[in-house]
Write an enzyme that holds these catalytic residues in place. Sequence first.
Site, PDB file in Angstrom:
ATOM      1  N   ARG A   1      29.979  33.176   0.423  1.00 38.10           N
ATOM      2  CA  ARG A   1      31.213  32.390   0.488  1.00 38.10           C
ATOM      3  C   ARG A   1      31.095  31.095  -0.311  1.00 38.10           C
ATOM      4  O   ARG A   1      30.042  30.476  -0.344  1.00 38.10           O
ATOM      5  CB  ARG A   1      31.541  32.044   1.955  1.00 38.10           C
ATOM      6  CG  ARG A   1      31.974  33.253   2.742  1.00 38.10           C
ATOM      7  CD  ARG A   1      32.140  32.931   4.204  1.00 38.10           C
ATOM      8  NE  ARG A   1      30.873  32.644   4.864  1.00 38.10           N
ATOM      9  CZ  ARG A   1      30.750  32.473   6.170  1.00 38.10           C
ATOM     10  NH1 ARG A   1      31.808  32.533   6.946  1.00 38.10           N
ATOM     11  NH2 ARG A   1      29.574  32.224   6.697  1.00 38.10           N
TER      12      ARG A   1
ATOM     13  N   ASP B   1      25.452  35.985   2.597  1.00 36.52           N
ATOM     14  CA  ASP B   1      26.611  35.101   2.652  1.00 36.52           C
ATOM     15  C   ASP B   1      26.964  34.633   1.244  1.00 36.52           C
ATOM     16  O   ASP B   1      26.219  33.877   0.641  1.00 36.52           O
ATOM     17  CB  ASP B   1      26.266  33.903   3.551  1.00 36.52           C
ATOM     18  CG  ASP B   1      27.500  33.116   3.950  1.00 36.52           C
ATOM     19  OD1 ASP B   1      28.503  33.161   3.219  1.00 36.52           O
ATOM     20  OD2 ASP B   1      27.449  32.465   5.003  1.00 36.52           O
TER      21      ASP B   1
END
Length: 243
Positions: free
Chosen positions: A177, A175
């Site tokens: 983000r 991840d």
Amino acid sequence: MEQIQLKANALSFLEDKIKLVKKGDEAIYLVGPIKLPINLYGETVEFKWYSWLKSENVTEDFQQVIDQLSSANLAEYQQSSVLVYGDFEYGEDALIRMHSICHTGDIFGSKRCDCGFQLKQSLKMIAEHGTGALFYLANHEGRGIGLFSKAMAYILQENGYDTVEANEGLGFPDDSRNYDDAIEVLKALRTKPVTLITNNPKKLKALKAAGASVSGRTPLWGDISEYNEKYLQTKVKKSGHMA
Ligand SMILES: [Zn+2]
């Protein structure tokens, strides 16, 4: 650079709707609100829409910002935006969703994930709650790997990898983000605390760590099918998602 001198009244219309949000030595230009009636499960619900643009050029001379648009080739890049409902600035209790763009789920209605369902459902939750905002984060495709890499990740998934292993197999962290810009925009729109719509306690932690005023979390499940069952199970088992 070509200079487009806007007529004075056109410039004033735009100036009224552009805000400079400073982020360190960079600028986020926030434009809106713009009325956006949205078809939500057959009913028309009116949201207020804003988009934003990050820039190294920090100015409150918005004519300068406008002058640069036509040569900036913005269609080649992704811009994020936010849909606001109700009295978001002053309303006591607001629900927010930080929604990561999902080209396949949101646009095509793919059943391989639950993004399209979550997008619509969180807008519905916000409208029913009375106050809130949905941030649509355009640089978050495939948990931050981009659309082309996501296509490759799907090929790996068709060959036995789970969603986490596939991202990692392509050399990405599971991840990647980042919510920093969205949080600055949130702070520009509202200073009171918000409740986050998410099944991911890590997202709540990340937002708090990045300075967002988040008081709690409300979950969002549904639309489980034979196509996304495994993906949703992986989110629970490996990525710490919970109801
Ligand atoms: Zn998706």
